[in-house]
Design an enzyme around this catalytic site. Structure first.
Site, PDB file in Angstrom:
ATOM      1  N   ASP A  13       0.807  -1.223   0.000  1.00 24.99           N
ATOM      2  CA  ASP A  13       0.000   0.000   0.000  1.00 24.99           C
ATOM      3  C   ASP A  13       0.840   1.272   0.000  1.00 24.99           C
ATOM      4  OD1 ASP A  13      -2.265  -1.625   0.125  1.00 24.99           O
ATOM      5  OD2 ASP A  13      -2.210  -1.680   2.317  1.00 24.99           O
ATOM      6  N   LYS A  16       1.768   2.176  -5.135  1.00 26.61           N
ATOM      7  CA  LYS A  16       2.285   1.614  -6.397  1.00 26.61           C
ATOM      8  C   LYS A  16       1.324   1.873  -7.557  1.00 26.61           C
ATOM      9  CE  LYS A  16       2.348  -2.411  -4.412  1.00 26.61           C
ATOM     10  NZ  LYS A  16       2.067  -2.058  -3.027  1.00 26.61           N
ATOM     11  N   GLY A  40      -4.565  -4.310  -3.694  1.00 23.32           N
ATOM     12  CA  GLY A  40      -5.597  -3.298  -3.903  1.00 23.32           C
ATOM     13  C   GLY A  40      -4.874  -2.029  -4.303  1.00 23.32           C
ATOM     14  N   HIS A  41      -4.984  -1.645  -5.573  1.00 29.23           N
ATOM     15  CA  HIS A  41      -4.244  -0.487  -6.078  1.00 29.23           C
ATOM     16  C   HIS A  41      -5.240   0.609  -6.450  1.00 29.23           C
ATOM     17  CE1 HIS A  41      -0.793  -3.427  -7.309  1.00 29.23           C
ATOM     18  NE2 HIS A  41      -0.987  -3.362  -6.010  1.00 29.23           N
TER      19      HIS A  41
END
Ligand code: GDP
Ligand code: IMO
Ligand code: MG
Length: 427
Positions: A13, A16, A40-41
């Site tokens: 997190d 990225k 999770g991006h």
């Protein structure tokens, strides 16, 4: 530079997704090499926020070929939901390739993830519950089903028959529900018309792209401290998020990654259990940073644990990956504090150390040694040039560079693409 890896340098997190999206405008190909929908991006695209889990962050750019490579574990039903989500948001023309060697996260893998966490009780890892660990176990124990198997129905049927016998035994041992072979087979076959056209040999596709000098961006998932070997084991994920592992996971030569861009949050967060030497234990102080930085899990919505930046940890990651150029993220979040701390080493049982112990028991006993710097007490989110940052912010950046040997080439001062200060182009 025609190939670049994005490397999370903390516990995930780090931001990225934003940097991958930023660089994707210059890429021909964006590749996820490992992990699955545990990632999770968050990306802000045309003013709207998207949370991508499996889809590479180049998906919003119609010219980019997005690749889920051999080392990724794919929950096909989750992937279909995600594809639906981006289509509903108006992204209709995208290019996606899925490796025929990528493992499928089967419904029983998700059940086993939950069952194992429950059995561990207080020692639970705090996984994302997405079946990631059990799927990588299937791969290593040679009981996995792969995306390419979907294209060969007779083989798939045989294979499912063999592995389901073993998986049902494991499920029974945990008192979990077992699966019926014909039903599961039908569920898998139903995926073929929906995903079949995306499935191919991505290793040879990437080799061809490398030969043609295409610009390839390897989007990292997770962070170095969650590495299955070098992270805070066993409180880690089940793959290697190190850029070192990209050639292995993608089936391409070892020298295919020309440069690595480290992604470092201006403070540290961790979601899930496990030791965290620079954690801020003062609940009110952690709360200020958590709220300003919206530090809640993209996948699970869990509040993220908050800590100061840890230069000893970052030096460890530098020694593992060789990363030199770094994007420093979420610097704007620290503007409201009076004082900012930097961890620069540890004391273990009264002795100063600068290495990472191998057991979490010892990492949990580390006392962090801190430097303290004044904050700039203001909003920096509209700053566009490094020179225009307040002196305290520049001092914070220079101190991190001195303590880590990193060169901070990008400074992110807000979630939007435009809120980025570029000191050196790396791609
Ligand atoms: P990833 O998993 O490494 O892609 O990171 P996440 O997307 O899970 O978490 C990073 C969060 O920080 C997201 O909500 C981003 O929108 C947000 N973000 C990224 N860069 C910045 C920044 O410079 N400032 C602020 N305030 N938020 C940022
Ligand atoms: P991105 O790509 C933060 C953590 C989980 C848990 C441990 C194992 O968004 O940075 P798993 O479900 O992988 O078996 O969980 O790893 N974890 C992450 N933490 N960001 C991530 O991805 C993560 N992916 C896994 O919270 O502690
Ligand atoms: Mg994330």
């Amino acid at each position: 530079m025609s190939t670049l890896a994005i490397q999370g340098c903390q516990w995930g997190d780090e931001g990225k997704g934003k940097i991958t999206d930023y660089c994707a405008s210059k890429a021909d190909v964006v590749v996820r090499s490992q992990g699955g929908n545990n990632a999770g991006h968050s990306i802000v695209h045309q003013g709207q926020r998207y949370a991508l889990r499996l889809l590479p962050s180049g998906i919003f750019n119609p010219r980019v070929v997005n690749v889920l490579s051999d080392g990724v574990v794919i929950n096909p039903w989750g992937l279909l939901e995600e594809i639906d989500g981006v289509k509903k948001a108006g992204v209709t023309s995208f290019q996606l390739l899925i490796s025929n060697r990528a493992q499928i996260v089967m419904p029983y893998d998700v059940d086993l993830d939950h069952a194992r966490e429950l059995a561990l009780g207080n020692a639970k890892i705090g996984t994302t519950g997405r079946g990631i660990g059990p799927t990588y176990e299937d791969m290593a124990s040679r009981t996995g089903i792969r995306m390419g198997d979907l294209l060969e129905p007779h083989y798939l049927k045989e294979r499912l028959h063999e592995v389901l016998f073993i998986k049902n035994k494991e499920l029974e041992a945990f008192g979990a529900k077992t699966y019926e072979e014909d039903e599961l087979y039908a569920k898998l076959l139903a995926l073929v018309p929906l995903l079949g056209d995306y499935i191919q040999d991505t290793s040879s596709f990437l080799s061809k792209c490398l030969g043609e000098k295409k610009k390839i961006l390897f989007e990292g998932a997770q962070g170095a401290m969650l590495d299955i070997i070098h992270g805070t084991y066993p409180y880690v994920t089940s793959s290697s998020p190190l850029s070192n592992a990209i050639p292995f996971y993608c089936g391409i030569p070892v020298n295919s990654v020309e440069n690595t861009l480290g992604i470092v949050k201006a403070y540290t967060t961790r979601v899930g259990a496990g030791p965290f030497p620079s954690e801020i234990l003062d609940v009110d102080k952690a709360h200020i940073i958590r709220e300003k930085g919206h530090e809640y899990g993209t996948v699970t919505k869990r509040p993220r644990r908050i800590g100061w930046i840890d230069c000893a940890e970052l030096r460890y990651v530098k020694s593992l990956t060789g990363v030199h150029d770094v994007a420093l993220m979420l610097l704007d979040v620290l503007g409201d504090l009076d004082e900012i701390k930097i961890c620069n080493g540890y004391v273990l049982d009264g002795v100063s150390i600068d290495t990472m112990p191998s057991t979490v028991e010892a990492v949990g006993r580390l006392e962090a040694k801190y430097l303290s710097l004044p904050s700039w007490k203001g909003d920096i989110s509209s700053v566009k040039r490094y020179e225009d940052l307040p002196p305290e912010a520049k001092n914070y950046i220079a101190t991190i560079e001195n303590l880590t040997g990193f060169h901070i080439v990008m400074v992110s001062v807000g979630p939007d693409k435009e809120e980025t200060i570029i000191r050196k182009e790396v791609f």
